[in-house]
Write an enzyme that holds these catalytic residues in place. Sequence first.
Site, PDB file in Angstrom:
ATOM      1  N   GLY A  49      -3.217  -4.287   1.232  1.00 41.21           N
ATOM      2  CA  GLY A  49      -4.497  -4.989   1.102  1.00 41.21           C
ATOM      3  C   GLY A  49      -5.628  -4.029   1.405  1.00 41.21           C
ATOM      4  N   GLU A  50      -6.634  -4.507   2.088  1.00 44.33           N
ATOM      5  CA  GLU A  50      -7.817  -3.699   2.382  1.00 44.33           C
ATOM      6  C   GLU A  50      -7.991  -3.638   3.896  1.00 44.33           C
ATOM      7  OE1 GLU A  50      -9.182  -2.171  -0.279  1.00 44.33           O
ATOM      8  OE2 GLU A  50     -10.091  -1.045   1.353  1.00 44.33           O
ATOM      9  N   SER A  51      -7.757  -2.446   4.473  1.00 45.72           N
ATOM     10  CA  SER A  51      -7.683  -2.361   5.933  1.00 45.72           C
ATOM     11  C   SER A  51      -9.001  -2.673   6.642  1.00 45.72           C
ATOM     12  CB  SER A  51      -7.158  -0.988   6.345  1.00 45.72           C
ATOM     13  OG  SER A  51      -7.942   0.045   5.792  1.00 45.72           O
ATOM     14  N   CYS A  81       1.573   0.230   3.344  1.00 41.87           N
ATOM     15  CA  CYS A  81       0.268   0.694   2.842  1.00 41.87           C
ATOM     16  C   CYS A  81      -0.849   0.261   3.798  1.00 41.87           C
ATOM     17  CB  CYS A  81       0.051   0.203   1.414  1.00 41.87           C
ATOM     18  SG  CYS A  81      -1.172   1.196   0.545  1.00 41.87           S
ATOM     19  N   ARG A 108      -6.596   7.675   4.495  1.00 37.55           N
ATOM     20  CA  ARG A 108      -6.606   6.620   3.477  1.00 37.55           C
ATOM     21  C   ARG A 108      -6.815   7.190   2.075  1.00 37.55           C
ATOM     22  NH1 ARG A 108     -10.962   2.310   5.163  1.00 37.55           N
ATOM     23  NH2 ARG A 108     -10.219   1.276   3.268  1.00 37.55           N
ATOM     24  N   ILE A 136      -0.245   2.634  -4.348  1.00 34.66           N
ATOM     25  CA  ILE A 136      -1.519   2.105  -4.842  1.00 34.66           C
ATOM     26  C   ILE A 136      -2.604   2.436  -3.812  1.00 34.66           C
ATOM     27  CG2 ILE A 136      -2.772   0.033  -5.580  1.00 34.66           C
ATOM     28  CD1 ILE A 136       0.045  -1.276  -6.008  1.00 34.66           C
ATOM     29  N   ARG A 137      -3.458   3.381  -4.123  1.00 34.29           N
ATOM     30  CA  ARG A 137      -4.475   3.867  -3.160  1.00 34.29           C
ATOM     31  C   ARG A 137      -3.817   4.054  -1.786  1.00 34.29           C
ATOM     32  NH1 ARG A 137      -8.810   0.726  -2.020  1.00 34.29           N
ATOM     33  NH2 ARG A 137      -7.606  -1.140  -2.450  1.00 34.29           N
ATOM     34  N   HIS A 172       4.853   0.311  -1.525  1.00 37.77           N
ATOM     35  CA  HIS A 172       5.047  -1.149  -1.565  1.00 37.77           C
ATOM     36  C   HIS A 172       6.424  -1.560  -2.093  1.00 37.77           C
ATOM     37  CE1 HIS A 172       0.737  -2.265  -1.098  1.00 37.77           C
ATOM     38  NE2 HIS A 172       0.502  -1.129  -1.707  1.00 37.77           N
ATOM     39  N   GLU A 174       7.772  -4.318  -1.706  1.00 31.07           N
ATOM     40  CA  GLU A 174       7.688  -5.741  -2.063  1.00 31.07           C
ATOM     41  C   GLU A 174       7.296  -5.936  -3.525  1.00 31.07           C
ATOM     42  OE1 GLU A 174       5.553  -4.026  -0.358  1.00 31.07           O
ATOM     43  OE2 GLU A 174       3.488  -4.682  -0.725  1.00 31.07           O
TER      44      GLU A 174
HETATM   45  N1  GLN Z   1      -6.593   1.750   0.240  1.00 31.04           N
HETATM   46  C1  GLN Z   1      -6.313   0.587   1.031  1.00 31.04           C
HETATM   47  C2  GLN Z   1      -6.899   0.751   2.432  1.00 31.04           C
HETATM   48  O1  GLN Z   1      -7.278   1.818   2.771  1.00 31.04           O
HETATM   49  C3  GLN Z   1      -4.820   0.327   1.093  1.00 31.04           C
HETATM   50  C4  GLN Z   1      -4.297  -0.002  -0.285  1.00 31.04           C
HETATM   51  C5  GLN Z   1      -3.028  -0.790  -0.303  1.00 31.04           C
HETATM   52  O2  GLN Z   1      -2.638  -1.446   0.658  1.00 31.04           O
HETATM   53  N2  GLN Z   1      -2.374  -0.750  -1.441  1.00 31.04           N
HETATM   54  O3  GLN Z   1      -6.984  -0.178   3.175  1.00 31.04           O
END
Ligand code: GLN
Length: 188
Positions: A49-51, A81, A108, A136-137, A172, A174
């Site tokens: 997600g987005e930390s 992630c 990150r 993913i990122r 990931h 999942e």
């Molecule tokens: N780039 C996101 C972050 O820094 C993490 C991305 C992800 O969980 N796929 O929070």
Amino acid sequence: MRVGVIAVQGDFSKHIEALQRLDIPNLETSEVRTPGDLAQVDRVILPGGESTTVGILMQRFGLGDALIQAGRSGMPMWGTCMGMIMLAKEVEDRDQYSLGLLDITVKRNYFGAQVHSFEDEVVIQGIETPVTGVFIRAPIVTRMGSGVSVLCEYEGTVVGVRQGSIIGTSFHPELTEDTQLHRWFLTL
Ligand code: GLN
């Protein structure tokens, strides 16, 4: 066994689906948003997600402090992630909230933006067949404290760690059909 998935934001439903695919009798899964929810489970997964967003919400609902307490008391935890970023002690070049349960520094978005997402095989310590890593990122681990061991590397960078019964992976599992890591996590 009751497994909770932190459901503040991100791909928590994918982890619940993966756990259900394991088809283990007596395995209960639940979404965790509050300290009360956390008290109902034996172990916990922090999803992608987005930390920054999740950090703000965790502090607001008191879930951050509850997780720190549970982690210090030995509750097994796995962050994928964003989840690994949340478990880390430090985030490189950023002053953002994290739980500090893994003595690591993460960087990150190491592999670039969303369009640079990729999949590749990753060999995990203690797991026979390589897993498909979906990045993913994704973050990487740039520092590890003495109590932390490497779980996996990708092209020379650390993308998975373990400290006691707390683990973090940059990718990931999942999002794939491969349930090896979920099954292994339940043995910790
Ligand atoms: N780039 C996101 C972050 O820094 C993490 C991305 C992800 O969980 N796929 O929070």
